[in-house]
Design an enzyme around this catalytic site. Structure first.
Site, PDB file in Angstrom:
ATOM      1  CG  LEU A 191      -1.864  -1.202   1.350  1.00 29.36           C
ATOM      2  CD1 LEU A 191      -2.747  -1.057   2.591  1.00 29.36           C
ATOM      3  CD2 LEU A 191      -2.729  -1.370   0.109  1.00 29.36           C
ATOM      4  CG  HIS A 241      -3.049   1.074  -2.466  1.00 29.90           C
ATOM      5  ND1 HIS A 241      -1.687   0.948  -2.578  1.00 29.90           N
ATOM      6  CD2 HIS A 241      -3.577   0.287  -3.426  1.00 29.90           C
ATOM      7  CE1 HIS A 241      -1.404   0.117  -3.565  1.00 29.90           C
ATOM      8  NE2 HIS A 241      -2.526  -0.299  -4.093  1.00 29.90           N
ATOM      9  N   GLY A 276      -9.042   3.216  -8.202  1.00 25.93           N
ATOM     10  CA  GLY A 276      -8.267   4.388  -8.609  1.00 25.93           C
ATOM     11  C   GLY A 276      -8.338   4.624 -10.118  1.00 25.93           C
ATOM     12  CE  LYS A 315      -0.140   3.994 -12.002  1.00 30.01           C
ATOM     13  NZ  LYS A 315      -0.271   2.595 -12.292  1.00 30.01           N
ATOM     14  CD  GLN A 320      -8.090  -2.678 -11.724  1.00 28.25           C
ATOM     15  OE1 GLN A 320      -7.377  -3.655 -11.895  1.00 28.25           O
ATOM     16  NE2 GLN A 320      -7.969  -1.898 -10.663  1.00 28.25           N
ATOM     17  CB  SER A 374       2.672  -1.793  -5.861  1.00 22.07           C
ATOM     18  OG  SER A 374       1.487  -1.392  -5.210  1.00 22.07           O
TER      19      SER A 374
HETATM   20  O1  PAF Z   1      -5.962  -2.656  -8.813  1.00 15.42           O
HETATM   21  C1  PAF Z   1      -5.660  -3.654  -8.127  1.00 15.42           C
HETATM   22  O2  PAF Z   1      -4.883  -3.590  -7.164  1.00 15.42           O
HETATM   23  C2  PAF Z   1      -6.240  -5.007  -8.498  1.00 15.42           C
HETATM   24  O3  PAF Z   1      -6.344  -5.149  -9.876  1.00 15.42           O
HETATM   25  C3  PAF Z   1      -7.583  -5.302  -7.810  1.00 15.42           C
HETATM   26  C4  PAF Z   1      -8.660  -4.319  -8.245  1.00 15.42           C
HETATM   27  C5  PAF Z   1      -7.413  -5.242  -6.301  1.00 15.42           C
HETATM   28  C6  PAF Z   1      -8.055  -6.709  -8.186  1.00 15.42           C
HETATM   29  O4  PAF Z   1      -7.140  -7.673  -7.803  1.00 15.42           O
END
Ligand code: PAF
Length: 279
Positions: free
Chosen positions: A34, A38, A148, A150, A154, A187
């Protein structure tokens, strides 16, 4: 130390008590390691709901066979301390068998948007993400879930699956958190050498310039080409894509007549950096 549960029944029991009390619940899915990005998701959830649950699960299904699952940074003790400092109410920390028990064969695949950009360079990645996020949403049934900007593609994939599968959750988008020099927090920035770390902010600078020029009416294709040249000149390796897309469908656009987004994925040493900026 932050309260932690490891199994789905324990998670449901805790959340059930809060629900009976009338508390709204926010979910913040993470893979750990994190950083402030996050923690901004946790803060946004806490502003909007009475209770915030973070999840920490390094999801093997979203790593390709040649990707960095084994090297992915892990520091659960530090992650717990950071969540505790943010006053996060609960951590869901399942092991692999809890999420994918023997015989688990169901996958969630979002057609179209899963196959372009990140999906083209990381086959199976979004099916892994969509499957685990769907499971986490159904396990927790939160009022909101925070992701996020970012990871912009996704975010669009998750919004689409929530809509298509009628999952009763509001998806909240949190703005990208950046280092003072503009590098988006991630990360995987941990993989950068000091020299590469000095070069990395060129990514955001270039995207911002492309976004500004496209916003002023310059051709998106020409600007994308200019942006790629800038990155190569700065010392980036392979550029998987640098492209201007419709902000929702992620289809290619050549002007900014509809809301648009500039997206990039480029290698710098061992790190594959992604970022995006609104036009
Ligand atoms: O963005 C992330 O860290 C991952 O893709 C998630 C959304 C936790 C799914 O594993």
């Amino acid at each position: 130390m932050i309260q932690t549960v490891k199994t789905i029944p324990e998670l449901r029991e805790r959340l059930g008590v809060w629900r009976v009390q009338g508390d709204s619940i926010g979910l913040v899915p993470t893979m750990g390691a994190l950083h402030d990005g996050h923690l901004s998701l946790v803060r946004l959830s806490k502003q909007k709901t009475a209770r915030t649950v973070a999840t920490l699960f390094i999801n093997p299904a979203q790593f390709g066979p040649n990707e960095d699952l084994d090297q992915y940074p892990r520091d659960i003790a530090q992650d717990k301390a950071k969540l505790e400092a943010e006053d996060c109410d609960l951590l869901f920390l399942p092991d692999g068998g809890e999420i994918y028990p023997p015989g688990h064969v169901t996958k969630v695949r979002v057609e179209g948007i899963c196959d372009i950009l990140e999906g083209e360079f990381r086959p199976g990645f979004f099916t892994g993400v969509a499957t685990v996020v769907t499971k986490l949403l159904l396990q927790a049934l939160p009022d909101i879930a925070v992701f996020g900007e970012k990871d912009y593609q996704q975010l669009q994939v998750i919004k689409r699956l929530v809509r298509d599968l009628d999952i009763p959750v509001v998806v909240e988008a949190a703005p990208t958190v950046r280092e003072t020099d503009g590098l988006a927090m991630a990360s995987r920035n941990a993989y950068l050498t000091p020299k590469e770390r000095d070069i990395a902010p060129v990514l955001f600078g270039t995207l911002s310039q492309v976004a500004e020029n496209v916003g002023r009416g310059v051709s998106a294709k020409d600007q994308a080409q200019w942006g790629r040249e800038q990155l190569e000149r700065a010392g980036f390796g392979k550029i998987d894509y640098l492209t201007v897309r419709n902000a929702e469908t992620l289809e290619e656009v050549d002007n900014a007549s509809s809301p648009a987004r500039v997206l990039v994925a480029a290698w710098l040493g061992k790190a594959r950096l992604i970022d995006n900026v609104a036009v």
